[in-house]
Design an enzyme around this catalytic site. Structure first.
Site, short mmCIF file in Angstrom:
data_model
loop_
_atom_site.label_atom_id
_atom_site.label_comp_id
_atom_site.label_asym_id
_atom_site.label_seq_id
_atom_site.Cartn_x
_atom_site.Cartn_y
_atom_site.Cartn_z
N CYS A 50 7.61 5.15 1.59
CA CYS A 50 7.22 6.49 1.12
C CYS A 50 7.04 7.46 2.27
O CYS A 50 7.11 8.67 2.08
CB CYS A 50 5.95 6.41 0.28
SG CYS A 50 4.50 5.83 1.18
N GLN A 116 0.41 -2.51 5.18
CA GLN A 116 1.53 -2.67 4.24
C GLN A 116 2.88 -2.55 4.92
O GLN A 116 3.86 -3.17 4.52
CB GLN A 116 1.40 -1.64 3.12
CG GLN A 116 2.33 -1.93 1.94
CD GLN A 116 2.08 -0.97 0.78
OE1 GLN A 116 1.25 -0.07 0.87
NE2 GLN A 116 2.80 -1.16 -0.31
N ALA A 190 2.99 -0.06 -12.00
CA ALA A 190 2.22 -1.31 -11.89
C ALA A 190 2.66 -2.14 -10.69
O ALA A 190 2.58 -3.37 -10.71
CB ALA A 190 2.37 -2.13 -13.19
N MET A 193 1.39 -0.58 -4.89
CA MET A 193 0.55 0.60 -4.65
C MET A 193 -0.46 0.78 -5.79
O MET A 193 -1.61 1.14 -5.56
CB MET A 193 1.42 1.84 -4.51
CG MET A 193 2.42 1.78 -3.38
SD MET A 193 1.66 2.01 -1.76
CE MET A 193 1.79 3.79 -1.63
#
Length: 428
Positions: A50, A116, A190, A193
């Site tokens: 992202c 992450q 879902a 994140m």
């Protein structure tokens, strides 16, 4: 061969540009195929998250290889090259290597020290191997970067208390909504994140959380990790009525186009009910036109920078400690990389000596005649191979171990001259 990285990140480009260059996993294989078809690209790995989209390449010509990769990005994003170029960064050789190590360690993240990204680098390595983009150089680089990321997280405290994008989003919500525990919260998506969103919302006392997702099986899997929270689960076709009854909505899906816009909100939501939207997806899930509605407050990942800045200072000293570890990892990779210079020289020398050994052995056996037994021939063959290996062993070990570049290159040059070897160095 040379290593280069071409890309953009939260530091160089806004989300509206980053989302156009996002390469989801299902598009990874065709993207690698197109890049490897370029005349000057030998290997490629794609890191798309992202907050960044970076292409790591091995190229036989830095200038031409970077030009081909830049053109690919313009074609893929459908953005004019002149418009895109100011947002891109290019790093070469050691700078490219160190950048990947810093990325893997979380030192280049929007949230300093977030963990992450290490999993995302591992996934980039896995997909690069699976789709044939990663060869010898990038395989070693990615392995070293993953090792460096793990080392930083185990040998420093930079990950202690480090927030993720999801927790920064929850902190932003708490700053804007003082009554978070009593607010009706909806999470659209879902994935990982969303799981982190639930975790941090529960830690802040949120008690009314709904999850809306295309796959109910995936939503149930997420809910099973928070059984005591009793999350409410809804299919995606019930998203708008659910949002209309919510105070706070987070979106985090893999959709490549906005799933929420002004028109949908106007049709379903009361203009007298305040609504906060926080979009942590890239490409964005929420269209920018929702900001035109007076009762709606909308935020995206770039709006999290102010929240993140509050947590940065306490980890800067830890980051300095991590940088020192990365210098060691860089040196280890550099020693391995430069040692590849010796491969063609060593191979050529061994091949030449082996040819001489085989020819001389054949002459000797022909003189001994046919009465010379097969067992004796095997003994003599083993003897000559052993002599050759022992003679070559020390020069090869010393050549590989020599860390000073100029000394090593002079040694290789001497070997080529003395043994009349014709080789081409694999490193430019």
């Amino acid at each position: 061969m040379y290593i280069a990285v071409v890309g953009l990140s939260h530091k160089t480009a806004p989300v509206e540009v980053r989302e156009k260059l996002s390469i989801p996993e299902h598009q990874g294989e065709p993207a690698m195929t197109r890049l490897k078809a370029c005349a000057h690209v030998e290997e490629v790995a794609i890191l798309s998250t992202c907050n960044r989209m970076e292409l790591y390449v091995v190229t036989n010509d830095t200038e031409l290889g970077v030009r081909e990769v830049t053109q690919f990005l313009a074609d893929y994003s459908k953005l004019p090259l002149a418009y895109l170029r100011p947002y891109l960064f290019v790093l070469l050789h050691q700078d490219a290597v160190m950048h990947l190590m810093r990325v893997s360690a979380g030192l280049d993240s929007l949230v300093l020290g977030e963990g992450q990204i290490l999993a995302q680098v591992k996934q980039a390595h896995k997909l690069g191997q699976q789709y044939g983009g990663v060869g010898r150089l990038l395989n070693q680089l990615l392995k070293q970067a993953i090792s460096a990321g793990k080392r930083v997280r185990t040998e420093t405290s930079i990950g202690t208390g480090a927030v993720s994008i999801s927790s920064a989003a929850v902190e932003l919500a708490q700053m804007k909504i003082p009554h978070l525990p009593t607010s009706r919260v909806t999470i659209v998506g879902a994935g990982k994140m969303s799981r982190l969103l639930v975790q941090h919302l529960l830690a802040k006392g949120a008690g009314h959380i709904s999850v809306c997702n295309r796959s109910m099986e995936r939503a149930e899997e997420l809910a099973s990790q928070f059984k005591e929270a009793r999350l409410q689960l809804f299919p995606l076709d019930e998203m708008m009525p659910l949002i209309a009854s919510s105070d706070l909505v987070f979106t985090s899906t893999a959709a490549t186009e906005p799933i929420l816009n002004r028109g949908k909100l106007e049709a379903e939501c009361s203009p007298h009910r305040s609504l906060m939207l926080i979009d942590i997806a890239v490409p964005r899930n929420i269209h920018a036109d929702v900001n035109e509605l007076a009762h709606v407050q909308a935020f995206n990942v770039d709006d999290l920078k102010a929240v993140v800045a509050q947590n940065q200072e306490s980890r800067r000293a830890m980051a300095m400690e991590a940088e020192a570890l990365l210098e060691e990892e860089l040196e280890a990779f550099d020693i391995w990389w430069r040692s590849l210079e010796t491969v063609s020289t060593i191979s050529s020398l061994r091949e030449k000596v082996e040819t001489i050994r085989a020819q001389e052995l054949e002459k000797a056996l022909s003189r001994l005649g046919s009465e010379f037994g097969e067992k004796h021939q095997e003994i003599i063959e083993a003897l000559t191979k052993g002599i050759v290996n022992k003679i070559l062993h020390d020069p090869m070990v010393q050549l590989r171990a020599q860390q000073d570049i100029e000394t090593r290159r002079m040694a290789m040059q001497s070997l080529r001259m003395l043994f009349n070897l014709e080789v081409e160095s694999p490193i430019g």
